[in-house]
Design an enzyme around this catalytic site. Structure first.
Site, short mmCIF file in Angstrom:
data_model
loop_
_atom_site.label_atom_id
_atom_site.label_comp_id
_atom_site.label_asym_id
_atom_site.label_seq_id
_atom_site.Cartn_x
_atom_site.Cartn_y
_atom_site.Cartn_z
N CYS A 2 0.83 -1.21 0.00
CA CYS A 2 0.00 0.00 0.00
C CYS A 2 0.87 1.26 0.00
O CYS A 2 2.06 1.24 0.30
CB CYS A 2 -0.99 -0.02 1.17
SG CYS A 2 -0.39 0.69 2.71
N CYS A 5 2.71 2.02 3.24
CA CYS A 5 3.83 1.09 3.46
C CYS A 5 5.03 1.51 2.60
O CYS A 5 6.18 1.40 3.04
CB CYS A 5 3.41 -0.35 3.14
SG CYS A 5 2.39 -1.09 4.44
N ASP A 28 0.69 15.87 5.44
CA ASP A 28 -0.26 15.48 4.40
C ASP A 28 0.05 16.26 3.12
O ASP A 28 0.32 17.46 3.16
CB ASP A 28 -1.71 15.76 4.87
CG ASP A 28 -2.74 15.05 4.02
OD1 ASP A 28 -3.41 14.14 4.53
OD2 ASP A 28 -2.88 15.41 2.82
N HIS A 44 1.54 -2.66 8.91
CA HIS A 44 0.31 -2.45 8.13
C HIS A 44 -0.93 -2.92 8.89
O HIS A 44 -1.05 -4.10 9.23
CB HIS A 44 0.37 -3.16 6.77
CG HIS A 44 -0.85 -2.91 5.95
ND1 HIS A 44 -0.97 -1.78 5.14
CD2 HIS A 44 -2.02 -3.57 5.85
CE1 HIS A 44 -2.16 -1.80 4.57
NE2 HIS A 44 -2.82 -2.87 4.98
N GLY A 88 -15.03 7.83 4.62
CA GLY A 88 -14.19 8.59 3.68
C GLY A 88 -12.73 8.16 3.68
O GLY A 88 -11.85 8.95 3.33
N HIS A 93 -4.68 2.04 5.06
CA HIS A 93 -3.63 1.81 6.06
C HIS A 93 -3.97 2.79 7.18
O HIS A 93 -4.02 4.01 6.93
CB HIS A 93 -2.25 2.10 5.45
CG HIS A 93 -1.07 1.87 6.36
ND1 HIS A 93 0.02 1.09 6.00
CD2 HIS A 93 -0.80 2.33 7.60
CE1 HIS A 93 0.90 1.07 6.98
NE2 HIS A 93 0.43 1.83 7.97
N HIS A 95 -4.53 5.53 9.67
CA HIS A 95 -3.82 6.81 9.85
C HIS A 95 -4.69 7.75 10.65
O HIS A 95 -5.91 7.75 10.53
CB HIS A 95 -3.42 7.42 8.50
CG HIS A 95 -4.53 7.53 7.51
ND1 HIS A 95 -5.00 6.45 6.80
CD2 HIS A 95 -5.28 8.59 7.11
CE1 HIS A 95 -5.98 6.85 5.99
NE2 HIS A 95 -6.17 8.14 6.18
N HIS A 97 -5.32 11.70 11.23
CA HIS A 97 -5.09 13.07 10.78
C HIS A 97 -4.95 13.93 12.03
O HIS A 97 -5.82 13.90 12.91
CB HIS A 97 -6.29 13.59 9.99
CG HIS A 97 -6.57 12.84 8.71
ND1 HIS A 97 -6.18 13.31 7.47
CD2 HIS A 97 -7.21 11.67 8.48
CE1 HIS A 97 -6.57 12.46 6.54
NE2 HIS A 97 -7.21 11.45 7.12
#
Ligand code: AMP
Length: 118
Positions: A2, A5, A28, A44, A88, A93, A95, A97
């Site tokens: 991915c 990764c 980002d 992962h 969304g 993977h 994460h 924000h």
């Protein structure tokens, strides 16, 4: 493999902000706030649905250290993880924000009319 990764193994470059044995924090590519960092586990894990309590527990001090380094701990910030299609989530993977650096708006929750579902 991915996208995230590939960022972890250096195949895709990233603007790193903080790293330890288990997590990586990087900027980002399409920031939604003056500060917009993604925090990812190096292992992962597809989404929050699959993460265990031990990984979540170690994410906490990592994010706390990150926001102090970014100097947004006192002014305030938001930590969000999107899960699945309705959440969304584009990159599969896990994460987090981390958004801050200005007063954040509380966006709309759904593209469809919420009254339409009743
Ligand atoms: P989500 O929609 O929650 O899956 O978030 C995925 C995030 O990854 C989005 O905010 C994208 O802007 C961000 N993103 C995608 N590719 C990259 C990249 N190569 N480097 C940094 N951020 C990225």
């Amino acid at each position: 493999m991915c996208l995230f990764c590939k960022i972890i193994n250096g195949e895709i470059p990233s603007n790193k902000e903080l790293e330890d044995d288990n997590f990586l924090a990087f900027h980002d590519i399409n920031p939604k706030a003056p500060v917009h960092i993604l925090v990812i586990p190096k292992k992962h894990i597809e989404s929050f649905n699959d993460v265990n309590a031990k990984t979540m527990a170690s994410a906490t001090p990592f994010i706390q250290k990150l926001v102090k380094k970014l100097n947004i701990d006192k002014s305030g910030y938001r930590v969000i993880t999107n899960i699945g299609d309705n959440g969304g989530q584009e990159v599969k993977h896990l994460h987090f924000h981390v958004l801050g650096g200005s007063k954040l708006k509380w966006g709309h929750f759904t593209d469809s009319d919420p009254k339409g579902s009743f």
